[in-house]
Design a protein around this motif. Structure first.
Motif, short mmCIF file in Angstrom:
data_model
loop_
_atom_site.label_atom_id
_atom_site.label_comp_id
_atom_site.label_asym_id
_atom_site.label_seq_id
_atom_site.Cartn_x
_atom_site.Cartn_y
_atom_site.Cartn_z
N GLN A 12 0.82 -1.21 0.00
CA GLN A 12 0.00 0.00 0.00
C GLN A 12 0.86 1.27 0.00
OE1 GLN A 12 -2.46 -0.34 3.46
NE2 GLN A 12 -3.62 -2.08 2.66
N HIS A 13 2.06 1.19 0.55
CA HIS A 13 2.88 2.38 0.74
C HIS A 13 4.11 2.46 -0.17
CE1 HIS A 13 0.50 3.40 4.25
NE2 HIS A 13 0.68 2.17 4.70
N VAL A 14 4.35 1.45 -0.97
CA VAL A 14 5.59 1.39 -1.75
C VAL A 14 5.69 2.53 -2.77
CG1 VAL A 14 4.83 -0.22 -3.56
CG2 VAL A 14 7.22 -0.18 -2.85
N THR A 15 4.59 2.89 -3.39
CA THR A 15 4.62 3.98 -4.37
C THR A 15 5.02 5.29 -3.72
OG1 THR A 15 2.88 2.85 -5.61
CG2 THR A 15 3.28 5.16 -6.16
N GLN A 16 4.42 5.57 -2.59
CA GLN A 16 4.72 6.80 -1.85
C GLN A 16 6.18 6.82 -1.37
OE1 GLN A 16 2.10 6.78 1.52
NE2 GLN A 16 3.64 7.64 2.87
N ILE A 17 6.67 5.70 -0.87
CA ILE A 17 8.06 5.64 -0.39
C ILE A 17 9.04 5.78 -1.55
CG2 ILE A 17 9.78 4.13 0.69
CD1 ILE A 17 7.46 3.08 2.47
N ASN A 18 8.75 5.10 -2.66
CA ASN A 18 9.63 5.21 -3.83
C ASN A 18 9.64 6.63 -4.40
OD1 ASN A 18 10.65 2.63 -3.83
ND2 ASN A 18 9.04 1.82 -5.16
N ALA A 19 8.48 7.29 -4.36
CA ALA A 19 8.42 8.68 -4.84
C ALA A 19 9.32 9.57 -3.98
CB ALA A 19 6.98 9.18 -4.80
N MET A 20 9.28 9.35 -2.68
CA MET A 20 10.13 10.13 -1.79
C MET A 20 11.61 9.84 -2.07
SD MET A 20 10.59 9.91 2.33
CE MET A 20 11.23 8.26 2.13
N LEU A 21 11.94 8.58 -2.25
CA LEU A 21 13.34 8.20 -2.47
C LEU A 21 13.90 8.71 -3.79
CD1 LEU A 21 13.30 4.52 -1.12
CD2 LEU A 21 14.36 6.51 -0.04
N THR A 22 13.04 8.92 -4.76
CA THR A 22 13.52 9.36 -6.08
C THR A 22 13.23 10.85 -6.34
OG1 THR A 22 11.44 8.62 -7.08
CG2 THR A 22 13.31 7.07 -7.10
N ASP A 23 12.73 11.56 -5.35
CA ASP A 23 12.43 12.98 -5.50
C ASP A 23 13.73 13.78 -5.66
OD1 ASP A 23 11.64 15.62 -5.33
OD2 ASP A 23 10.28 15.29 -3.63
N PRO A 24 13.93 14.43 -6.79
CA PRO A 24 15.18 15.16 -6.99
C PRO A 24 15.28 16.43 -6.13
CG PRO A 24 13.70 15.47 -8.86
CD PRO A 24 13.05 14.48 -7.95
N ASN A 25 14.16 16.86 -5.55
CA ASN A 25 14.17 18.06 -4.72
C ASN A 25 14.65 17.81 -3.30
OD1 ASN A 25 13.10 19.64 -6.85
ND2 ASN A 25 11.04 18.90 -6.34
N ILE A 26 14.79 16.53 -2.94
CA ILE A 26 15.27 16.19 -1.59
C ILE A 26 16.79 16.05 -1.65
CG2 ILE A 26 15.20 14.50 0.27
CD1 ILE A 26 12.36 13.79 -0.61
N ALA A 27 17.43 16.79 -0.78
CA ALA A 27 18.90 16.73 -0.71
C ALA A 27 19.34 15.36 -0.19
CB ALA A 27 19.42 17.83 0.21
N PRO A 28 20.43 14.82 -0.73
CA PRO A 28 20.90 13.49 -0.30
C PRO A 28 21.12 13.39 1.21
CG PRO A 28 22.08 14.18 -2.25
CD PRO A 28 21.25 15.35 -1.82
N ASN A 29 21.58 14.46 1.85
CA ASN A 29 21.82 14.38 3.29
C ASN A 29 20.52 14.39 4.10
OD1 ASN A 29 21.28 17.01 2.62
ND2 ASN A 29 22.76 17.90 4.03
N GLU A 30 19.40 14.77 3.49
CA GLU A 30 18.10 14.74 4.16
C GLU A 30 17.35 13.44 3.92
OE1 GLU A 30 15.67 18.07 3.03
OE2 GLU A 30 17.36 19.44 3.10
N LEU A 31 17.73 12.74 2.89
CA LEU A 31 16.99 11.55 2.46
C LEU A 31 16.91 10.48 3.54
CD1 LEU A 31 15.43 10.46 0.09
CD2 LEU A 31 17.54 9.48 -0.80
N ALA A 32 18.01 10.19 4.19
CA ALA A 32 18.01 9.14 5.22
C ALA A 32 17.08 9.51 6.37
CB ALA A 32 19.42 8.91 5.74
N THR A 33 17.10 10.77 6.78
CA THR A 33 16.22 11.21 7.87
C THR A 33 14.76 11.09 7.48
OG1 THR A 33 17.94 12.75 8.59
CG2 THR A 33 15.72 13.13 9.44
N LEU A 34 14.44 11.51 6.26
CA LEU A 34 13.05 11.39 5.78
C LEU A 34 12.61 9.94 5.66
CD1 LEU A 34 12.96 14.21 3.08
CD2 LEU A 34 11.78 14.16 5.29
N TYR A 35 13.52 9.09 5.17
CA TYR A 35 13.20 7.66 5.05
C TYR A 35 12.91 7.06 6.42
CZ TYR A 35 13.50 2.72 3.94
OH TYR A 35 13.22 1.39 3.82
N HIS A 36 13.78 7.33 7.38
CA HIS A 36 13.57 6.84 8.74
C HIS A 36 12.19 7.27 9.25
CE1 HIS A 36 17.46 5.32 10.53
NE2 HIS A 36 17.80 5.62 9.31
N SER A 37 11.92 8.53 9.11
CA SER A 37 10.66 9.09 9.60
C SER A 37 9.46 8.45 8.92
CB SER A 37 10.67 10.60 9.36
OG SER A 37 9.45 11.16 9.72
#
Length: 185
Positions: free
Chosen positions: A72-97
């Motif tokens: 149910q959530h894979v599309t939303q998580i993948n969208a976040m992981l591939t969002d070019p507007n998210i800085a690489p150093n923020e990605l891990a924190t957002l993924y955890h959250s």
């Protein structure tokens, strides 16, 4: 000493050597039989884990709940992981959250802990040489690695929540190289 006594002594010495050789060969054969039996027992123990993984009611139910939630959530998580507007150093924190939110929302904590505990048991069985490492690797390592790479934020969350920095350390360090760095967020 006459020829008859000499022949008897030679026969006695040769007989003793043949008996000693038979004992040594029998001992070596016994050791190989024991090792073969021990290997078969390790494989049997490993296959018991495989059967439990695929047919145990609670464990199977836990795996199904996690799979349904993630589908149910894979599309939303993948969208976040591939969002070019998210800085690489923020990605891990957002993924955890995001993973922690999904787990709370779908009440997956108990299911995840059952699965983590199962993986720790099979890893411990392999480390103690009670289970066959090759069988364990074939049946569990691919799933275990993928599972831990997805849900390690939950382990980090429980470690903070319970103030236990070693919780699920065995499973985390087995499946994720440099696992000490994953919970820094």
């Amino acid at each position: 000493m006459d020829a008859q006594e000499f022949k008897l002594q030679v026969a006695e010495v040769v007989g003793t050597w043949i008996a000693a050789l038979a004992v040594v060969i029998g001992g070596i054969f016994g050791v190989f039989q024991y090792l073969e039996h021990k290997s078969a027992v390790r494989v049997d123990r490993s296959m018991a884990f495989v059967e439990r993984y695929h047919s145990d009611g609670l464990l199977m139910q836990a795996r199904l709940r996690v799979t349904q939630s993630m589908s149910q959530h894979v599309t939303q998580i993948n969208a976040m992981l591939t969002d070019p507007n998210i800085a690489p150093n923020e990605l891990a924190t957002l993924y955890h959250s995001e993973i922690v939110k999904v787990i709370k929302r779908d009440e997956l904590s108990g299911s995840l802990e059952q699965i983590f505990t199962f993986y720790e048991q099979i890893i411990l069985c392999r480390e103690l040489n009670l289970c066959d490492a090759a069988v364990g690797a074939q049946f569990f390592d691919t799933d275990g690695r993928a599972f831990l790479r997805t849900f390690y934020p939950h382990i980090c969350h429980i470690r903070k929540q319970w103030n236990n920095p070693d919780k699920y350390q065995r499973v985390l360090s087995f499946y994720i190289k440099n696992s000490d760095a994953v919970c820094k967020y």
